[in-house]
Motif scaffolding. Structure first.
Motif, PDB file in Angstrom:
ATOM      1  N   LEU A  72       0.821  -1.203   0.000  1.00 48.39           N
ATOM      2  CA  LEU A  72       0.000   0.000   0.000  1.00 48.39           C
ATOM      3  C   LEU A  72       0.860   1.261   0.000  1.00 48.39           C
ATOM      4  CD1 LEU A  72      -2.852  -1.042   2.456  1.00 48.39           C
ATOM      5  CD2 LEU A  72      -2.952  -0.830  -0.032  1.00 48.39           C
ATOM      6  N   THR A  73       1.943   1.250   0.765  1.00 46.37           N
ATOM      7  CA  THR A  73       2.845   2.403   0.790  1.00 46.37           C
ATOM      8  C   THR A  73       3.492   2.611  -0.579  1.00 46.37           C
ATOM      9  OG1 THR A  73       3.321   1.976   3.122  1.00 46.37           O
ATOM     10  CG2 THR A  73       4.848   3.406   1.942  1.00 46.37           C
ATOM     11  N   SER A  74       3.979   1.524  -1.166  1.00 46.40           N
ATOM     12  CA  SER A  74       4.615   1.626  -2.485  1.00 46.40           C
ATOM     13  C   SER A  74       3.601   2.055  -3.542  1.00 46.40           C
ATOM     14  CB  SER A  74       5.228   0.287  -2.881  1.00 46.40           C
ATOM     15  OG  SER A  74       6.232  -0.087  -1.963  1.00 46.40           O
ATOM     16  N   SER A  75       2.377   1.558  -3.445  1.00 49.47           N
ATOM     17  CA  SER A  75       1.341   1.946  -4.400  1.00 49.47           C
ATOM     18  C   SER A  75       1.030   3.437  -4.278  1.00 49.47           C
ATOM     19  CB  SER A  75       0.066   1.137  -4.169  1.00 49.47           C
ATOM     20  OG  SER A  75       0.302  -0.221  -4.370  1.00 49.47           O
ATOM     21  N   ALA A  76       0.943   3.921  -3.064  1.00 51.98           N
ATOM     22  CA  ALA A  76       0.680   5.347  -2.864  1.00 51.98           C
ATOM     23  C   ALA A  76       1.813   6.187  -3.429  1.00 51.98           C
ATOM     24  CB  ALA A  76       0.478   5.633  -1.379  1.00 51.98           C
ATOM     25  N   ILE A  77       3.058   5.754  -3.201  1.00 44.75           N
ATOM     26  CA  ILE A  77       4.207   6.488  -3.746  1.00 44.75           C
ATOM     27  C   ILE A  77       4.169   6.472  -5.267  1.00 44.75           C
ATOM     28  CG2 ILE A  77       6.724   6.428  -3.958  1.00 44.75           C
ATOM     29  CD1 ILE A  77       6.782   5.453  -1.026  1.00 44.75           C
ATOM     30  N   ALA A  78       3.829   5.324  -5.859  1.00 50.03           N
ATOM     31  CA  ALA A  78       3.753   5.231  -7.320  1.00 50.03           C
ATOM     32  C   ALA A  78       2.659   6.135  -7.866  1.00 50.03           C
ATOM     33  CB  ALA A  78       3.504   3.782  -7.736  1.00 50.03           C
TER      34      ALA A  78
END
Length: 104
Positions: A72-78
């Motif tokens: 979820l964190t990586s998706s938000a950053i992307a």
């Protein structure tokens, strides 16, 4: 007599060389510049989908190991990164419009 024949041969050689030089272009045409529209279309059409597919594979791999919070964190950053890229593209077109408006 020999000098006369020698001068005639030399003058015909010079005339041939000058006609060859006159028919050849003296300079190459000036370069037209970089096709920025083509570069942007290439990145948007070829590179961006590959990068998004790689991100998707990484996210699926992490999610299968139970690292949902990291996914979820990586998706938000992307998503934020894609928003910045979209904003930059928008500014590119807005800037082009402003330049056309000012320098009509």
């Amino acid at each position: 007599m020999i000098a006369f024949e020698l001068m005639e041969t030399a003058s015909s050689g010079v005339a041939h060389a000058l006609s060859t030089l006159a028919s050849a272009p003296l300079a190459e045409p000036a370069p037209k510049g970089i096709d920025t529209d083509g570069v942007v279309k290439f990145f948007a059409g070829k590179i961006a989908p590959i990068l998004l597919a790689v991100l998707g594979v990484i996210f699926i791999g992490r999610a299968s190991r139970g690292e949902i919070s990291k996914v979820l964190t990586s998706s938000a950053i992307a998503i934020v990164g894609l928003a910045f890229i979209a904003g930059a593209a928008t500014l590119f077109f807005v800037g082009d419009y402003l330049i056309d408006l000012i320098f009509e």
